[in-house]
Design a protein around this motif. Structure first.
Motif, short mmCIF file in Angstrom:
data_model
loop_
_atom_site.label_atom_id
_atom_site.label_comp_id
_atom_site.label_asym_id
_atom_site.label_seq_id
_atom_site.Cartn_x
_atom_site.Cartn_y
_atom_site.Cartn_z
N UNK A 112 25.99 31.03 47.26
CA UNK A 112 25.65 31.72 46.02
C UNK A 112 26.20 33.14 46.03
N UNK A 113 26.03 33.84 47.16
CA UNK A 113 26.51 35.22 47.24
C UNK A 113 28.05 35.25 47.21
N UNK A 114 28.68 34.29 47.90
CA UNK A 114 30.15 34.21 47.87
C UNK A 114 30.61 33.98 46.43
N UNK A 115 29.97 33.06 45.74
CA UNK A 115 30.37 32.75 44.36
C UNK A 115 30.23 34.00 43.47
N UNK A 116 29.12 34.70 43.65
CA UNK A 116 28.86 35.88 42.82
C UNK A 116 29.99 36.91 43.00
N UNK A 117 30.32 37.18 44.27
CA UNK A 117 31.33 38.22 44.54
C UNK A 117 32.69 37.81 44.00
N UNK A 118 33.03 36.52 44.20
CA UNK A 118 34.34 36.05 43.72
C UNK A 118 34.36 36.05 42.19
N UNK A 119 33.24 35.65 41.58
CA UNK A 119 33.18 35.62 40.11
C UNK A 119 33.31 37.02 39.54
N UNK A 120 32.59 37.98 40.11
CA UNK A 120 32.64 39.35 39.60
C UNK A 120 34.07 39.90 39.70
N UNK A 121 34.67 39.65 40.84
CA UNK A 121 36.05 40.07 41.06
C UNK A 121 36.98 39.38 40.04
N UNK A 122 36.81 38.06 39.90
CA UNK A 122 37.66 37.28 39.00
C UNK A 122 37.50 37.74 37.55
N UNK A 123 36.28 38.02 37.15
CA UNK A 123 36.03 38.46 35.77
C UNK A 123 36.81 39.74 35.48
N UNK A 124 36.75 40.70 36.43
CA UNK A 124 37.49 41.95 36.22
C UNK A 124 38.99 41.69 36.14
N UNK A 125 39.49 40.85 37.07
CA UNK A 125 40.95 40.61 37.08
C UNK A 125 41.41 39.88 35.83
N UNK A 126 40.63 38.88 35.41
CA UNK A 126 41.05 38.09 34.24
C UNK A 126 40.94 38.95 32.98
N UNK A 127 39.91 39.77 32.88
CA UNK A 127 39.81 40.69 31.74
C UNK A 127 41.02 41.62 31.74
N UNK A 128 41.36 42.15 32.91
CA UNK A 128 42.52 43.04 33.04
C UNK A 128 43.81 42.32 32.59
N UNK A 129 43.95 41.05 32.99
CA UNK A 129 45.16 40.30 32.59
C UNK A 129 45.27 40.18 31.07
N UNK A 130 44.12 40.24 30.40
CA UNK A 130 44.13 40.11 28.94
C UNK A 130 44.04 41.46 28.23
N UNK A 131 44.26 42.53 28.99
CA UNK A 131 44.27 43.86 28.39
C UNK A 131 42.89 44.36 28.01
#
Ligand code: ADP
Length: 460
Positions: A230-249
């Motif tokens: 659960x903690x691994x998923x949370x950290x990866x998701x938070x990171x992924x959300x920022x990166x994917x948002x960044x990819x979309x400007x």
């Protein structure tokens, strides 16, 4: 290896080796989780990783004694300028290998942080802090399953644009409260759909996303899992959300309170214990379907909430979220399906009966938050603590209900003086995080804020 966004992956080391051999993967991110819950590490050429670096790699040991700005504060026993800021070993946990479908040809692995000389886990590294409590629970015969909800705001502009404009005139991606709104969230699918699908394809059991109770506020739910996953998923998701948002400007923020007049963002933590695959919190004949064990666990959570609040609210800003009438709780009481209490019983009279802690902000480090709550629950079980009666109605107005610490300064004092946490986590770990909390306060105290200037410049 395919990187189809809708396929869910389990990726073994052998799968990675094959993907590298056939050219599907050329980059491996070796990451560990820092005190702030961020992914830190290196980008490996995939051939180097599968040939040698999968065994271990290294990083500077200031990385577990720094703040959000990468400063090198004094006062940590584990590392300092005097000791020359040596190395830690990053040991890849090969069970966490996964594709990173939003980056081309890239896979990721999470690492445990070990002492350079002894190869023992570094006690204050977040994964080690959580693993210690999981082991204590296992010794009692139980497994913890948890889910952490991720709330955040999406903004129209990108991180870079917002920073260059001095974080002024922040415009959320939508113009109105979008709680459960399908139409408004349809407008945000350009960002949210890739977030759900890419994270799912990275092996995270994504349940859903929904609009939350403010303009531009989002929630992502991931299916409950064993605590470490659960903690691994949370950290990866938070990171992924920022990166994917960044990819979309766009920008995504997990700052709990970016505007005093809007509700903040939380990370509610759902918790249940299991024994031999059965729900140990469930007792069919009992009130609410709640077992005696669950009562003791919750009693521990409630009793020790002031001790561990720091780990649910680690920054100055975290405490701005605890306001009346915003769904962010301020009291250490429990209630049945009532969103104004710090702890809410969910799944009443079903096998899914569980406790949801609503105190934590979107800025919590999930490893540390889960660890301290497990420690409190274990203490409740060991001491057979009795669960106080449930509260009813608007808990904000309940003068008898105990408060959680209302400022970082108060939470730091509760942490520093917690005999319970010193015993459960270890003296060195409590001292380490107490220093992190003090530093955060010291840094803030040095600053002259815009509010002070606007208030006093002419009128003082
Ligand atoms: P809500 O309506 O409050 O969002 P959900 O039914 O969507 O509630 O569940 C919230 C979270 O609780 C989900 O992430 C889900 O996986 C998790 N959850 C469900 N059952 C359990 C359980 N037994 N233990 C821990 N978490 C659970």
């Amino acid at each position: 290896m395919k990187c189809d966004q809708t396929e869910h992956y389990e990726m073994t080391f052998d799968d990675l080796k094959k993907a590298v051999a056939d050219g599907a993967v050329d980059t491996v991110l070796a990451c560990f989780v820092d005190m702030q819950g961020r992914l830190m590490g290196k980008r490996f050429h995939a051939v180097n990783f599968v040939e040698t670096s999968y065994k271990e790699t290294h990083c500077c040991n200031y990385l577990l004694a720094t703040d959000l700005e990468m400063a090198t504060p004094d006062g940590y026993a584990s590392t300092s300028w005097e000791t020359g800021y040596g190395d830690y070993v990053m040991q890849p946990d090969l069970s966490t290998i996964r594709p990173v479908p939003w980056l081309e040809g890239t896979a990721m692995v999470l690492c445990d942080v070990l002492d350079h000389h002894t190869h023992q886990p570094v006690p204050h590294s977040p994964r080690a802090v959580l693993k210690k409590q999981i082991a204590r629970l296992e010794a009692l015969g139980f497994e913890a399953k948890m889910a952490t909800e991720l709330e955040f705001f999406l903004f129209e502009k990108s991180f870079d644009e917002i920073r260059k404009e001095g974080f002024r005139n922040l415009e959320p991606i939508s113009g109105y409260n979008e709680d459960y709104h399908i139409f408004q969230t349809t407008k945000e699918e350009g960002v949210m759909r890739p977030i759900r699908n890419h994270l799912y394809a990275a092996g995270l059991p994504i349940e859903n996303s929904k609009g939350e109770a403010e303009a531009g506020q989002e929630e992502l739910n991931i299916r409950y899992s064993p605590a470490l996953d659960c903690a691994d998923y949370h950290s990866i998701a938070k990171h992924g959300i920022k990166e994917i948002a960044w990819q979309h400007g766009r920008a995504a923020t997990f700052l709990p309170k970016w505007d005093k007049d809007r509700v903040g963002s939380s990370s509610h933590v759902h918790q249940s214990l299991w024994k031999d695959g059965e729900a140990a919190f469930y007792d069919k004949g009992a009130k609410h379907g709640m077992s005696e064990l669950m009562g003791h666990y919750m009693a521990g959570l409630i009793k020790y909430a002031p001790d561990y609040t720091y780990f649910l609210a680690p920054y100055i800003n975290s405490y701005k979220r605890f306001a009346k009438g915003t769904f962010a709780p301020t009291k250490t009481v429990w209630s049945v399906d009532n969103r104004t209490a710090g702890f809410r019983l969910c799944g009443e009279n079903t096998k899914s009966v569980r406790v949801e802690c609503r105190i934590g902000g979107s800025d919590l480090n999930p490893y540390l938050a889960q660890a301290v709550m497990l420690a409190a629950g274990i203490k409740g079980i060991e001491d057979r603590l009795e669960l106080p009666a449930a509260t009813k109605g608007d808990v904000y107005e309940d003068a008898k209900a105990a408060d959680i610490p209302q400022t970082l300064r108060a939470a730091t004092q509760s942490l520093r003086s917690s005999a319970f946490l010193r015993e459960a986590l270890g003296e060195d770990v409590v001292d380490h995080y107490t220093r992190a909390a003090e530093w955060e306060q010291e840094e803030f105290d040095r600053v002259v804020t815009d509010w002070e200037i606007a208030r006093g410049f002419e009128r003082a």
